[in-house]
Design an enzyme around this catalytic site. Structure first.
Site, PDB file in Angstrom:
ATOM      1  N   SER A 257       0.818  -1.207   0.000  1.00 48.09           N
ATOM      2  CA  SER A 257       0.000   0.000   0.000  1.00 48.09           C
ATOM      3  C   SER A 257       0.856   1.262   0.000  1.00 48.09           C
ATOM      4  O   SER A 257       1.709   1.408  -0.862  1.00 48.09           O
ATOM      5  CB  SER A 257      -0.940  -0.072   1.209  1.00 48.09           C
ATOM      6  OG  SER A 257      -2.078   0.675   0.950  1.00 48.09           O
ATOM      7  N   HIS A 399      -7.716  -5.549   0.039  1.00 52.66           N
ATOM      8  CA  HIS A 399      -6.473  -4.798   0.187  1.00 52.66           C
ATOM      9  C   HIS A 399      -5.708  -5.338   1.402  1.00 52.66           C
ATOM     10  O   HIS A 399      -6.132  -5.121   2.540  1.00 52.66           O
ATOM     11  CB  HIS A 399      -6.871  -3.335   0.412  1.00 52.66           C
ATOM     12  CG  HIS A 399      -5.727  -2.391   0.474  1.00 52.66           C
ATOM     13  ND1 HIS A 399      -4.963  -2.080  -0.625  1.00 52.66           N
ATOM     14  CD2 HIS A 399      -5.215  -1.667   1.497  1.00 52.66           C
ATOM     15  CE1 HIS A 399      -4.042  -1.205  -0.278  1.00 52.66           C
ATOM     16  NE2 HIS A 399      -4.169  -0.941   1.007  1.00 52.66           N
TER      17      HIS A 399
END
Ligand code: GCU
Length: 418
Positions: A257, A399
């Site tokens: 990320s 995610h």
């Protein structure tokens, strides 16, 4: 009346502010037409037909543009950096390796400590290759191993007083499968983002900006927080060259990320990183900005104004004016092995935009004679593809970075680092 007018003015101002960041688009058919800057044409219009022109002209030109317009310009070496080994524990990580804790001080006076966790495979004969990545919440959050030190009291500065309970031991252990990685012959080196730069807009007073900038006025190209984190990865690599357990010429830099954006910038700026891995890095990382799918430049620069340099703000809702797109960031890593990964439910990070970016960048790998990704269509979910020195997968799910991702990274690293 006066009050009514000022209320209306305030309302229209807040509507304007809201209008500056359009609602995210998740519909492929609504992506505006766009043209990517050609990686293989210099800014003066000269075609790049060989490695020499790429390395002498186009690559430095692109690197300079990313520095000036996106991440900001990082400083050189800190004065008086030194390290202290704090402890070594054999049979850590369920017996899979040795735990070493090292404090790396970024200054001579020892006021700027970075707490490194170094996990070395059990019975390693000689220096081993390593995965190096920053963690979000502290070393103790990456494992349940009771030997890993919990930082005393509160975590440093994060968001002005976050409770320590958020940083419990093992809270992110699923992201760091030490036993798996160690048993495949790799060391793991990690430390917390907060050791380097607090992840909020503090006016760049704390963290390494405070240490390295000496109060200098900031400009449009002054380094942001992602550049600071990336710079720290290079400093840790400097240290690893002095650590006999690690083969610093075989270090893969990895991040998830925002830390995936960081790993990419570290890989682009420091050619000593032998392999680079971007996990769900999304906007400002691997994903193409011009697709404006999921998170956009306008959104990221308003939500996280400290991540990039000020110049980058001007490209919000103005992506076509960018003198590069994120395929250029990936191409800066060529010819070193590069792996990009997405997750099927992580639309915010634009999985397709991450793949297309790698697909475009792989054309620069082809200049070096390596096979490029032949297909502009991304592979199916959990059907990893590796071509030449580039690899990609899209994992099923959200995610995150989980064992499935690490299994692909270890297999990819096995081709190049073992
Ligand atoms: C937010 C941000 C992303 C970032 C992510 C993360 O979602 O919008 O750009 O990648 O945080 O770092 O977890």
């Amino acid at each position: 009346m006066k009050q009514l007018i000022s209320a209306l003015v305030l309302l229209s101002l807040s509507l304007c502010a809201a209008a500056q960041v359009p609602a995210p688009n998740y519909d492929e058919s609504k992506i505006p037409p766009y043209t990517l800057p050609d990686l293989l044409t210099t800014s003066k219009g000269r075609p790049v037909r060989n490695v020499r022109t790429w390395e002498r002209i186009r690559r430095p030109e692109l690197l300079g543009l990313f520095e000036k317009e996106m991440f900001g310009i990082s400083p050189g070496f800190p004065q008086g950096m030194h390290a202290r080994v704090e402890k070594e524990v054999e049979n850590a990580f369920g017996g899979a390796g040795t735990l070493k804790e090292v404090t790396l001080f970024l200054d001579a006076a020892g006021t700027f400590p970075v707490h490194l966790l170094i996990a070395v495979p059990k019975g390693a004969k000689g220096p081993v290759p390593a995965f190096l990545g920053i963690n979000f919440c502290g070393n103790h959050a990456t494992t349940f191993d009771p030997e890993v030190t919990i930082p005393g009291g509160k975590m440093p500065v994060h968001s002005g007083g976050t409770k320590v309970t958020e940083y419990e031991r093992g809270a992110n252990a699923h992201r760091w499968p030490y036993e798996y990685i160690l048993s495949h012959g790799y060391a793991v080196v990690t430390y917390c983002r907060e050791d380097i730069d607090p992840d909020f807009d503090d006016g760049f007073r704390n963290g390494v900006h405070g240490l390295m900038d000496g109060g200098k006025a900031r400009g449009g190209s002054s380094w942001g927080t992602i550049a600071a984190w990336a710079w720290s990865l290079s400093r840790v690599l400097d240290y690893l060259y002095a650590d006999p357990a690690i083969d610093a010429d075989r270090v893969a830099v990895i991040g998830h990320s925002r830390l995936g954006k960081t790993a990419l910038w570290a890989g682009a700026t420091d050619p000593r990183f032998a392999l680079v891995i971007s996990n769900d890095s999304g906007c400002g990382g691997a994903a193409l900005s011009r697709r404006r799918f999921g998170e956009t430049v306008a959104k990221i620069t308003t939500s996280f104004p400290h991540w990039f340099c000020k110049n980058f703000d001007t490209y919000g809702n103005n992506e076509d004016a960018l003198p590069f797109d994120q395929h250029g960031l990936l191409a800066l890593i060529a010819p070193r092995p590069l792996y990009v990964a997405s997750a099927s439910e992580d639309l915010w990070a634009d999985p397709k935009g991450e793949y297309l970016s790698l697909y475009e960048a792989s054309k620069v790998y082809a200049l070096y004679g390596f096979e490029s990704l032949g297909d502009p269509e991304p592979p199916g979910v959990e059907e990893p593809v590796v071509r030449g020195r580039t690899g990609y997968h899209i994992r099923n799910g959200k995610h995150n970075i989980v064992l499935y991702d690490w299994m692909q990274y270890v297999a990819f690293a096995d081709r190049f680092l073992q």
